[in-house]
Design a protein around this motif. Structure first.
Motif, mmCIF file in Angstrom:
data_model
loop_
_atom_site.group_PDB
_atom_site.id
_atom_site.type_symbol
_atom_site.label_atom_id
_atom_site.label_comp_id
_atom_site.label_asym_id
_atom_site.label_seq_id
_atom_site.Cartn_x
_atom_site.Cartn_y
_atom_site.Cartn_z
ATOM 1 N N ASP A 90 -10.726 8.553 2.918
ATOM 2 C CA ASP A 90 -11.438 7.849 1.856
ATOM 3 C C ASP A 90 -11.961 8.898 0.874
ATOM 4 O O ASP A 90 -12.918 9.609 1.165
ATOM 5 C CB ASP A 90 -12.588 7.046 2.461
ATOM 6 N N MET A 91 -11.325 8.990 -0.279
ATOM 7 C CA MET A 91 -11.631 10.057 -1.216
ATOM 8 C C MET A 91 -12.913 9.818 -2.015
ATOM 9 O O MET A 91 -13.292 10.653 -2.836
ATOM 10 C CB MET A 91 -10.451 10.279 -2.165
ATOM 11 N N SER A 92 -13.600 8.678 -1.769
ATOM 12 C CA SER A 92 -14.923 8.530 -2.373
ATOM 13 C C SER A 92 -15.903 9.486 -1.696
ATOM 14 O O SER A 92 -16.982 9.756 -2.215
ATOM 15 C CB SER A 92 -15.427 7.087 -2.263
ATOM 16 N N ASP A 93 -15.513 9.999 -0.523
ATOM 17 C CA ASP A 93 -16.248 11.070 0.148
ATOM 18 C C ASP A 93 -15.442 12.349 -0.046
ATOM 19 O O ASP A 93 -14.390 12.526 0.556
ATOM 20 C CB ASP A 93 -16.394 10.739 1.639
ATOM 21 N N ALA A 135 -4.756 2.365 -0.676
ATOM 22 C CA ALA A 135 -5.550 1.186 -1.032
ATOM 23 C C ALA A 135 -6.963 1.648 -1.353
ATOM 24 O O ALA A 135 -7.471 2.570 -0.714
ATOM 25 C CB ALA A 135 -5.593 0.186 0.126
ATOM 26 N N GLY A 136 -7.590 1.015 -2.338
ATOM 27 C CA GLY A 136 -8.938 1.412 -2.709
ATOM 28 C C GLY A 136 -8.998 2.899 -3.011
ATOM 29 O O GLY A 136 -8.212 3.423 -3.797
ATOM 30 N N ALA A 145 -0.575 -4.772 9.188
ATOM 31 C CA ALA A 145 -0.104 -6.066 8.701
ATOM 32 C C ALA A 145 -0.803 -7.221 9.404
ATOM 33 O O ALA A 145 -0.881 -8.326 8.877
ATOM 34 C CB ALA A 145 1.406 -6.172 8.902
ATOM 35 N N ASP A 146 -1.333 -6.979 10.605
ATOM 36 C CA ASP A 146 -2.009 -8.020 11.364
ATOM 37 C C ASP A 146 -3.504 -8.074 11.064
ATOM 38 O O ASP A 146 -4.215 -8.917 11.602
ATOM 39 C CB ASP A 146 -1.813 -7.768 12.866
ATOM 40 N N LEU A 147 -4.001 -7.185 10.201
ATOM 41 C CA LEU A 147 -5.431 -7.133 9.890
ATOM 42 C C LEU A 147 -5.751 -7.984 8.664
ATOM 43 O O LEU A 147 -4.869 -8.281 7.858
ATOM 44 C CB LEU A 147 -5.857 -5.677 9.637
ATOM 45 N N PRO A 148 -7.016 -8.383 8.529
ATOM 46 C CA PRO A 148 -7.408 -9.202 7.371
ATOM 47 C C PRO A 148 -7.024 -8.540 6.055
ATOM 48 O O PRO A 148 -7.134 -7.328 5.901
ATOM 49 C CB PRO A 148 -8.937 -9.299 7.522
ATOM 50 N N ILE A 149 -6.586 -9.360 5.113
ATOM 51 C CA ILE A 149 -6.121 -8.850 3.829
ATOM 52 C C ILE A 149 -7.200 -8.046 3.112
ATOM 53 O O ILE A 149 -6.907 -7.051 2.440
ATOM 54 C CB ILE A 149 -5.619 -10.015 2.938
ATOM 55 N N GLU A 150 -8.469 -8.428 3.281
ATOM 56 C CA GLU A 150 -9.550 -7.702 2.601
ATOM 57 C C GLU A 150 -9.599 -6.248 3.055
ATOM 58 O O GLU A 150 -9.852 -5.347 2.256
ATOM 59 C CB GLU A 150 -10.914 -8.366 2.880
ATOM 60 N N GLN A 151 -9.376 -6.018 4.359
ATOM 61 C CA GLN A 151 -9.418 -4.655 4.889
ATOM 62 C C GLN A 151 -8.229 -3.826 4.422
ATOM 63 O O GLN A 151 -8.317 -2.604 4.322
ATOM 64 C CB GLN A 151 -9.455 -4.687 6.420
ATOM 65 N N THR A 180 -10.166 -0.142 4.304
ATOM 66 C CA THR A 180 -10.844 0.060 5.591
ATOM 67 C C THR A 180 -9.891 -0.076 6.771
ATOM 68 O O THR A 180 -10.167 0.430 7.858
ATOM 69 C CB THR A 180 -12.017 -0.925 5.773
ATOM 70 N N ALA A 181 -8.757 -0.748 6.570
ATOM 71 C CA ALA A 181 -7.768 -0.869 7.650
ATOM 72 C C ALA A 181 -7.130 0.477 7.973
ATOM 73 O O ALA A 181 -6.587 0.676 9.054
ATOM 74 C CB ALA A 181 -6.684 -1.874 7.258
#
Length: 200
Positions: free
Chosen positions: A101-104, A77-78, A28-34, A39-40
């Motif tokens: 990350d299931m893209s891998d 997310a993502g 919750a303290d990390l940038p919204i984009e991450q 990536t968070a």
């Protein structure tokens, strides 16, 4: 998104019940984009109980299921989702959760290997970075912050962008300290209740 973030243990000991759900919703303290692209979360893992492993398996039909492993069909997310593992280490069956990350398509297998390598060679040890991350996660919101978010770090003008916590330093009373400046003894003291298997 394929992340090159390393696999990292984010909780010392076994996260049960409420603690597990807190760890399933970090950042919750990390940038919204991450948080939006995942990536968070990607690469983080921690140990859970057999009961919680079974509970999570029953929530939704799994995205995939293999011997000793299944993935959640609802993504965090993502391309990042929760993957749960049942692993035998030194003759004892244990259970873990990790964000993959299931893209891998090999991410779950690589995470499983990373968990085994870590737990096989270091029962009670974590790197300094992993310990600091665990302390940050375990510290209640009222006792941590940055200058931007107020609270703890606001009283440290020369380190206003750094994460900081407030904690009881024994004979020195309550102190405010940038997370990265904690000494090895302070880290050990802050983690001691959890490394002994206690829950706050």
């Amino acid at each position: 998104m394929t992340t090159d973030q390393p696999f990292r243990k984010t909780f010392p000991g076994v996260a049960t019940g409420k603690k597990m759900f807190e760890l399933l919703n970090p950042g919750a303290d990390l940038p919204i984009e991450q948080r939006i692209d995942g990536t968070a979360y990607a690469g983080a893992w921690f140990e859970i109980t057999q009961a919680d492993y079974a509970f999570m398996l029953d929530i939704l039909p799994p995205l995939f299921m293999r011997t000793g492993m299944f993935g959640m069909s609802e993504f965090k997310a993502g391309n990042v989702t929760s993957v749960f593992f049942g692993i035998t280490i030194h003759g004892r069956r244990r259970w873990f959760h990790g964000f993959c990350d299931m893209s891998d398509r090999f991410a779950p297998d690589r995470m499983r290997a990373a968990i085994i390598a870590f737990e096989w060679h270091a029962f009670d040890s974590m790197t300094r970075a992993e310990k600091l991350e665990a302390i940050w996660i375990l510290t209640p919101d009222d006792f941590k912050g940055t200058a931007e978010g107020g609270d703890a770090a606001a009283s440290i003008p020369h380190q206003r962008d750094e994460r900081a916590i407030i904690f009881d330093h024994g004979e020195h009373g309550t102190v405010t300290r940038p997370l990265d400046d904690l000494t090895d003894n302070e880290i050990a003291d802050l983690l001691r209740p959890f490394t002994k298997g206690e829950q706050r």
